[in-house]
Design an enzyme around this catalytic site. Structure first.
Site, PDB file in Angstrom:
ATOM      1  N   ASP A  81       0.814  -1.211   0.000  1.00 33.58           N
ATOM      2  CA  ASP A  81       0.000   0.000   0.000  1.00 33.58           C
ATOM      3  C   ASP A  81       0.848   1.261   0.000  1.00 33.58           C
ATOM      4  O   ASP A  81       0.440   2.289  -0.547  1.00 33.58           O
ATOM      5  CB  ASP A  81      -0.931   0.006   1.213  1.00 33.58           C
ATOM      6  CG  ASP A  81      -2.147  -0.875   1.013  1.00 33.58           C
ATOM      7  OD1 ASP A  81      -2.066  -1.815   0.202  1.00 33.58           O
ATOM      8  OD2 ASP A  81      -3.180  -0.629   1.657  1.00 33.58           O
ATOM      9  N   GLU A 491      -6.865   4.814  -0.035  1.00 34.26           N
ATOM     10  CA  GLU A 491      -6.409   5.384   1.229  1.00 34.26           C
ATOM     11  C   GLU A 491      -5.972   6.831   1.009  1.00 34.26           C
ATOM     12  O   GLU A 491      -5.402   7.165  -0.025  1.00 34.26           O
ATOM     13  CB  GLU A 491      -5.234   4.578   1.791  1.00 34.26           C
ATOM     14  CG  GLU A 491      -5.651   3.213   2.296  1.00 34.26           C
ATOM     15  CD  GLU A 491      -4.497   2.456   2.937  1.00 34.26           C
ATOM     16  OE1 GLU A 491      -3.340   2.904   2.803  1.00 34.26           O
ATOM     17  OE2 GLU A 491      -4.753   1.421   3.568  1.00 34.26           O
ATOM     18  N   SER A 517      -5.017   5.253   5.579  1.00 30.49           N
ATOM     19  CA  SER A 517      -3.951   4.340   5.961  1.00 30.49           C
ATOM     20  C   SER A 517      -3.914   4.225   7.474  1.00 30.49           C
ATOM     21  O   SER A 517      -4.320   5.142   8.190  1.00 30.49           O
ATOM     22  CB  SER A 517      -2.614   4.882   5.450  1.00 30.49           C
ATOM     23  OG  SER A 517      -1.541   4.274   6.115  1.00 30.49           O
TER      24      SER A 517
END
Length: 617
Positions: A81, A491, A517
């Site tokens: 991510d 995110e 996040s």
């Protein structure tokens, strides 16, 4: 008594072809009849949390075979991510959770495996494998790759403990020199492992301990420490024992759905609230409960959040505390121990390793245990040497952190706050709820109101923040970034990090139907449901509208007269096929993402798929 599932492919004259293929993988005559254990690994060289997992599947496999099982390993995908953040790559992160869950189901069911070991670590991999385990409901153990060591660097004459978020914030802060940014960048992520704070990956790995599906220490012992090897060795032996108990002794208590009950989900969420875990855990626990057939809902999270204190603050909520510090204070078993003493835990529930969580706490909670092994285990320390190798160091702290008044983990009487680290907000702007990580919100802005600054994408919001067009008192609204509207529910770590870089972290709010996040802090409210693409109220917000936030009363209000909102909805609905779509947004949406958007649901339901909404299925 249930038959071993693997007998479907290993027994009977008509399975001669299948047995021939098994033999080609190394299975011998004497092996047929043993439990076949699938090992779902997630090794990849793209992700620091997974770069060290290559040989760990075979470590587990060797222990399975010593215990009398047959081990067969396969891999899933794993998205980083942090690397996917801030560009269209983030559209793929949440959808990868479903792909991981499906791939585990496909491999296990196609080959009729009897049991499962999940070697996970980072953000969507643990949730995806958890969903698969509860969907399959065969004996399963989770063992993750472990947390990264915190970075250490000399910056401005001070020694700082660093993580990924520090690098992002520093890079966007004009007050930080290029030299210091370079030092922080090189030091922030020094080793293999999941990023060192209480971000999504570490939060989820901690929650597997509370659910009862992993061994003590799974969430906190460092990826680099030799002690972590024991978890993989024990998992290999234990999974064979669990398989035999189920298939040979008809003991259904070892199955994931028997362990991850409604009360177990309450335990997991209670832990999450107490340790200020990532808001993404809400999404993933709801999805996992859906797979388990457990009616654990947003209302349950709201109820729990009102009665659980914040006992632990870790980066990003407290910049100088990381997972290595949590481990030194006794790890997740210590937090669960404090919750148990406060009467906030269901201690009578089974786990994969103990007859009850209470029994496990007697051994693993460092305030109760006299075991020298346990005391030594929680002294595992960082090696402070950059490495991509698992189990590469054996350093230990001289003493444990047993301070429950001012230490990393507090008891109820000395909690950081009697209100927990996560909260669910409702109101006309979030009729189905929204999530805020209260552990990361400064007390001065627990109540906040200001004019809306509306953006149709994360990219346009970032541009405005960096250009200085957002000022103190503004409420940044980023919409059409939900599960369906993004698609993929991006995110928003970059917008929140840039607000901090501009000195606005305690002066602005950010509201989105996207998510955040685990590294996010500040007054950041995500998962606004219904999302804009589903006709949620967030789609009707206009520039300058007053938005009122009150975390204490759990409210999120768009202060616009109902008549005006009804007028706006009428105007929007009159657009027909173009209603509830972003006005201007340049974004390439692939066929794979369009398929995800077609079946996904609200964040309030965990963004799970709902095939019933498509009649042809």
């Amino acid at each position: 008594m249930p038959d071993y599932r693997s007998r479907t492919t290993t027994h009977g004259r008509n399975m001669a072809g299948a047995r021939g293929l098994w033999r080609a993988t190394g299975v011998k005559d004497e092996d047929f009849g043993k439990p076949i254990i699938a090992i779902a690994n997630s090794f990849t060289q793209f992700v620091p949390g997974h770069v060290h997992l290559k040989d760990l599947g075979q470590l587990v496999a060797g222990e399975i075979e010593k215990a009398g099982g047959i081990a067969k390993e396969f891999n899933t995908i794993a998205v980083d991510d942090g690397i996917a953040m801030g560009h269209d790559g983030m559209l793929y992160s949440l959808p990868s959770r479903e792909l991981i869950a499906d791939s585990v189901e496909y491999m296990v069911n196609a080959h009729c495996a009897d049991a499962l070991v999940c070697i996970s670590n980072c953000d969507k991999i643990t949730p995806g494998m958890l969903m698969a385990a509860l969907r399959l409901n065969i004996p399963t153990i989770f063992v993750s790759g472990g947390p990264m060591e915190a970075g250490k660097a000399q910056v401005g004459g001070k020694t700082l403990a660093l993580d990924l978020v520090d690098a992002m914030v520093a890079a966007a802060d004009d007050r930080v020199s290029a030299e210091d940014v370079a030092v922080i960048e090189r030091s922030a992520c020094p080793t293999c492992g999941s990023c060192s704070g209480m971000f999504t990956a570490n939060s989820m790995n901690c929650l597997t301990e509370a659910l009862g599906l992993s061994l003590p220490g799974n969430g906190s012992v460092l990826a680099t420490h030799a002690d972590r090897r024991r978890l993989f060795v024990e998992a290999g032996h234990l999974i064979v024992d669990l398989a035999r108990r189920y298939y040979e002794q008809n003991d259904g208590s070892v199955l994931p759905r028997a362990i991850a009950s409604f009360k177990a989900f309450e335990n997991a969420m209670t832990l999450d609230i107490a340790m200020g875990g990532s808001t993404n855990t809400v999404l993933h626990l709801l999805a996992a409960a859906h797979e388990a057939g457990v009616p654990f809902m947003m209302a349950d999270i709201d109820r729990l959040s009102r009665g659980v204190p914040c006992l632990c603050k870790v980066a990003p909520a407290k910049n100088d505390v990381h997972m290595e510090d949590v481990h030194r204070a006794g790890g997740i078993m210590a937090i669960l121990g404090e919750l148990d003493r406060a009467g906030l835990l269901h201690a009578d529930l089974p786990t994969v390793h103990s007859s009850s969580l209470g029994e496990a706490l007697m051994r693993w909670d460092i305030r109760r245990s006299n075991s020298e092994m346990v005391q030594t285990f929680y002294k595992a320390a960082p090696g402070n040497v950059p490495t991509t190798q698992a189990f590469s160091q054996e350093k230990r702290y001289e003493a444990l952190d047993l301070d429950r008044e001012t230490g990393v983990i507090r008891d109820q009487a000395h909690a950081f706050s009697q209100d927990g680290g996560l909260a669910v907000l409702f109101g006309n702007l979030a009729e189905e709820g929204s999530i805020v990580k209260t552990a990361g919100v400064d007390e001065s802005i627990l109540t906040f109101a200001g004019p809306a600054r509306v953006f149709e994408s994360q990219d346009s919001a970032v541009e405005a923040i960096l250009a200085g067009r957002i000022v103190a008192g503004d409420v940044v609204v980023i919409r059409y970034e939900g599960p369906r509207g993004g698609p993929g529910m991006q995110e928003m770590l970059y917008p929140t990090s840039y607000l901090k870089s501009k000195g606005l972290g305690k002066a602005c709010a950010l509201i989105t139907d996207g998510r955040f996040s685990g590294g996010t802090s500040g007054l950041s409210i995500g998962h606004v449901s219904p999302e804009a693409a589903e006709g949620g109220m967030i789609a009707l917000v206009e520039e300058g509208d007053r938005i009122e936030i009150d975390i204490k009363t759990r409210s999120l209000i768009l202060a616009v007269p109902e008549a005006e909102l009804a007028r706006r909805r009428g105007v929007m609905e009159a657009k027909g096929a173009n209603a509830f779509k972003p006005r201007e947004r340049q974004r390439q949406v692939s066929t794979a993402l369009r398929a995800y958007a077609a079946f996904t649901t609200s964040a309030a339901r965990g963004a799970v798929r709902d095939l019933d909404q498509k009649p042809r299925f």
